[in-house]
Design an enzyme around this catalytic site. Structure first.
Site, PDB file in Angstrom:
ATOM      1  N   CYS A 114     -12.924   9.821  14.073  1.00 59.95           N
ATOM      2  CA  CYS A 114     -13.896   8.527  14.400  1.00 59.95           C
ATOM      3  C   CYS A 114     -14.667   8.463  15.711  1.00 59.95           C
ATOM      4  O   CYS A 114     -15.579   7.752  15.592  1.00 59.95           O
ATOM      5  CB  CYS A 114     -12.936   6.975  14.526  1.00 59.95           C
ATOM      6  SG  CYS A 114     -11.691   7.262  12.954  1.00 59.95           S
ATOM      7  N   HIS A 259     -17.248   1.395  16.470  1.00 60.58           N
ATOM      8  CA  HIS A 259     -16.744   2.073  15.041  1.00 60.58           C
ATOM      9  C   HIS A 259     -16.069   1.188  14.129  1.00 60.58           C
ATOM     10  O   HIS A 259     -15.366   0.262  14.487  1.00 60.58           O
ATOM     11  CB  HIS A 259     -15.764   3.266  15.404  1.00 60.58           C
ATOM     12  CG  HIS A 259     -14.810   3.699  14.158  1.00 60.58           C
ATOM     13  ND1 HIS A 259     -15.457   4.136  13.231  1.00 60.58           N
ATOM     14  CD2 HIS A 259     -13.447   3.867  14.151  1.00 60.58           C
ATOM     15  CE1 HIS A 259     -14.445   4.600  12.436  1.00 60.58           C
ATOM     16  NE2 HIS A 259     -13.286   4.257  12.951  1.00 60.58           N
ATOM     17  N   ASN A 289     -14.221   2.145   6.071  1.00 64.32           N
ATOM     18  CA  ASN A 289     -14.196   3.012   7.437  1.00 64.32           C
ATOM     19  C   ASN A 289     -14.691   4.392   6.893  1.00 64.32           C
ATOM     20  O   ASN A 289     -14.147   5.120   6.291  1.00 64.32           O
ATOM     21  CB  ASN A 289     -12.917   3.157   8.001  1.00 64.32           C
ATOM     22  CG  ASN A 289     -12.694   4.067   9.128  1.00 64.32           C
ATOM     23  OD1 ASN A 289     -13.515   4.818   9.396  1.00 64.32           O
ATOM     24  ND2 ASN A 289     -11.553   4.005   9.954  1.00 64.32           N
TER      25      ASN A 289
HETATM   26  O1  UT7 Z   1     -10.587   4.641  12.261  1.00 62.76           O
HETATM   27  C1  UT7 Z   1      -9.378   4.917  12.848  1.00 62.76           C
HETATM   28  C2  UT7 Z   1      -8.901   4.005  13.519  1.00 62.76           C
HETATM   29  N1  UT7 Z   1      -8.055   3.302  12.373  1.00 62.76           N
HETATM   30  C3  UT7 Z   1      -7.896   2.028  12.666  1.00 62.76           C
HETATM   31  O2  UT7 Z   1      -7.897   1.463  13.810  1.00 62.76           O
HETATM   32  C4  UT7 Z   1      -6.863   1.498  11.761  1.00 62.76           C
HETATM   33  C5  UT7 Z   1      -5.762   0.607  12.430  1.00 62.76           C
HETATM   34  N2  UT7 Z   1      -4.737  -0.005  11.488  1.00 62.76           N
HETATM   35  C6  UT7 Z   1      -5.180  -0.806  10.435  1.00 62.76           C
HETATM   36  O3  UT7 Z   1      -6.531  -1.389  10.336  1.00 62.76           O
HETATM   37  C7  UT7 Z   1      -3.939  -1.776   9.761  1.00 62.76           C
HETATM   38  O4  UT7 Z   1      -2.587  -1.059  10.478  1.00 62.76           O
HETATM   39  C8  UT7 Z   1      -3.982  -1.407   8.373  1.00 62.76           C
HETATM   40  C9  UT7 Z   1      -5.342  -2.172   7.832  1.00 62.76           C
HETATM   41  C10 UT7 Z   1      -4.299   0.098   8.085  1.00 62.76           C
HETATM   42  C11 UT7 Z   1      -2.861  -1.837   7.609  1.00 62.76           C
HETATM   43  O5  UT7 Z   1      -2.730  -3.116   8.022  1.00 62.76           O
HETATM   44  P1  UT7 Z   1      -1.343  -3.761   8.425  1.00 62.76           P
HETATM   45  O6  UT7 Z   1      -1.286  -5.079   8.686  1.00 62.76           O
HETATM   46  O7  UT7 Z   1      -0.946  -2.837   9.690  1.00 62.76           O
HETATM   47  O8  UT7 Z   1      -0.308  -3.303   7.097  1.00 62.76           O
HETATM   48  P2  UT7 Z   1       1.084  -2.576   7.164  1.00 62.76           P
HETATM   49  O9  UT7 Z   1       0.707  -1.016   7.386  1.00 62.76           O
HETATM   50  O10 UT7 Z   1       1.980  -2.984   8.315  1.00 62.76           O
HETATM   51  O11 UT7 Z   1       1.515  -3.158   5.746  1.00 62.76           O
HETATM   52  C12 UT7 Z   1       2.048  -4.583   5.658  1.00 62.76           C
HETATM   53  C13 UT7 Z   1       2.512  -4.518   4.296  1.00 62.76           C
HETATM   54  C14 UT7 Z   1       3.643  -3.613   3.751  1.00 62.76           C
HETATM   55  O12 UT7 Z   1       4.285  -4.057   2.658  1.00 62.76           O
HETATM   56  P3  UT7 Z   1       5.923  -4.632   3.402  1.00 62.76           P
HETATM   57  O13 UT7 Z   1       6.684  -3.615   3.902  1.00 62.76           O
HETATM   58  O14 UT7 Z   1       5.401  -5.677   4.356  1.00 62.76           O
HETATM   59  O15 UT7 Z   1       6.528  -5.401   2.141  1.00 62.76           O
HETATM   60  C15 UT7 Z   1       2.770  -2.500   3.041  1.00 62.76           C
HETATM   61  O16 UT7 Z   1       3.501  -1.758   2.168  1.00 62.76           O
HETATM   62  O17 UT7 Z   1       1.342  -4.449   3.305  1.00 62.76           O
HETATM   63  C16 UT7 Z   1       1.516  -3.279   2.243  1.00 62.76           C
HETATM   64  N3  UT7 Z   1       0.373  -2.566   2.209  1.00 62.76           N
HETATM   65  C17 UT7 Z   1      -0.348  -3.020   1.041  1.00 62.76           C
HETATM   66  N4  UT7 Z   1      -0.202  -3.768   0.199  1.00 62.76           N
HETATM   67  C18 UT7 Z   1      -1.416  -3.971  -0.598  1.00 62.76           C
HETATM   68  C19 UT7 Z   1      -0.036  -1.630   2.817  1.00 62.76           C
HETATM   69  N5  UT7 Z   1      -1.437  -1.292   2.238  1.00 62.76           N
HETATM   70  C20 UT7 Z   1      -1.459  -1.971   1.401  1.00 62.76           C
HETATM   71  C21 UT7 Z   1      -2.678  -2.134   0.177  1.00 62.76           C
HETATM   72  N6  UT7 Z   1      -2.405  -3.083  -0.662  1.00 62.76           N
HETATM   73  N7  UT7 Z   1      -3.558  -1.402   0.232  1.00 62.76           N
END
Ligand code: UT7
Length: 332
Positions: A114, A259, A289
């Protein structure tokens, strides 16, 4: 020492639009989750036989050259940032060189995910500052859509990535105080595996096995929370570093091009820096992204929309896999 300036910028995105509703049909996710957590509404996916990482880079580069009033034969060097090269080797830089008919000029590939474009810009800036080259194409291009895990296991990553390319042409600046004022590059390999594709790499006896495919180590893995936490610290830090170095404060910035990782990250930076929304570029809703391509695509759209004018103070910043993070401050 002479400064370099961005004389032209362009972007290219594949035609195929994939909405959150399209993803709902192929995996366990929802438009609501994706919008709320990331701000993404749609992204572009490449078409096999039409788009490649290198030819998308060439299309973006041709637009950048046109804006600069330069011809392909004026180009002295290519610096190509991508994490999704056409081949394992050689790099996409030489393939773009061939595509554009740019015989025998150097082509360098940059592997900083990135942050790749800002790293590449910094590399090109040094070559111009020292007088070694005059006109350098700096490219960010990615094809993610054929390398994602569309099962529930990989959905946190798969819904955020998209395909596309952006490019700038860097030339010596004629005016004192104009152009790239400074660039700032950082890395911390401590967190290398927190956002990575591990296989097929060179650490194991066999490069590619059925287990790798079954276990999903051929797909991007991201510890989302950890990456998010570091991103919201490093982005403001590296922007401050650029401003301090040049004696500016946040309110002097006319356009911030971060980014496009997540709308929540962009909004956090905007609030932390006290900038109005119109001074912070955001197009993640359209493209997701696109890693190394995201900064030049966002810059290209900002220029196209007339949001950057001569004399403006423009700041680019990126954070991602490595971890790596970087910024560039530019007097347009
Ligand atoms: O480009 C390089 C730099 N990248 C970044 O800066 C990305 C940084 N991270 C993020 O933007 C976020 O962490 C994400 C958008 C990737 C994920 O969001 P989050 O709020 O951190 O979600 P999480 O991974 O903690 O997941 C929360 C819940 C989980 O379910 P439970 O365990 O709470 O039941 C996941 O299984 O959301 C679930 N989940 C989804 N549900 C529906 C994860 N991905 C999805 C999805 N659709 N696509």
């Amino acid at each position: 020492m002479r400064n370099s300036k961005i004389a032209g910028v362009g972007h290219y995105v594949p035609e195929k639009v994939v909405t959150n509703f399209d993803l709902e049909k192929i995996m366990e996710t929802s438009d609501e989750w994706i919008r709320e957590r990331t701000g993404i509404q749609e992204r572009r996916y490449f078409q096999e036989g039409v788009d490649t990482t290198s030819n998308m880079g060439a299309k973006a580069s041709m637009k950048a050259l046109e804006m600069a009033g330069l011809k392909p034969e004026d180009v002295d060097m290519i610096v190509f940032a991508t994490l999704s090269p056409d081949y394992v080797f050689p790099g996409s830089g030489v393939l773009m060189q061939r595509e554009m008919g740019l015989k025998e000029i150097p082509a360098l590939d940059v592997r900083n995910q990135c942050s790749g474009f800002v790293y590449a810009l910094s590399v090109a800036d040094q070559f111009i500052k020292t007088g070694m080259y005059n006109n350098i194409l700096v490219v960010g291009s990615e094809i993610h859509s054929n390398g994602l895990d569309f099962s529930t296991r990989g959905r946190n990553v798969s819904v955020i990535f998209g395909d596309g390319a952006g490019a700038v042409v860097l030339t010596p600046s004629e005016k004192e105080g104009q152009g790239i004022l400074s660039t700032h590059l950082h890395a911390d390999g401590e967190f290398a595996e927190e956002l990575a594709v591990i296989d097929p790499g060179s650490t194991k006896k066999e490069r590619l096995t059925h287990e790798m495919i079954d276990e999903g180590t051929i797909y991007p893995y991201m510890n989302g929370n950890q990456v998010f936490k570091h991103a919201v610290t490093r982005f403001p830090e590296v922007i401050e570093e650029a401003l301090n170095k040049n004696g500016y404060k946040a309110s002097d910035v006319d356009m911030l091009i971060p980014h496009q990782a997540n709308l929540r990250i962009t909004s956090y930076i905007q609030q932390k820096m006290g900038l109005p929304a119109e001074k912070v570029m955001s197009n993640i809703h359209k493209y997701g992204n696109t890693t190394a391509a995201s900064v030049p695509i966002a810059l290209s759209e900002a220029v196209q929309e007339g949001r950057i004018k001569e004399g403006d103070l423009v700041c680019m910043a990126a954070f991602g896999s490595g971890f790596t993070w970087a910024s560039a401050l530019i007097r347009w």
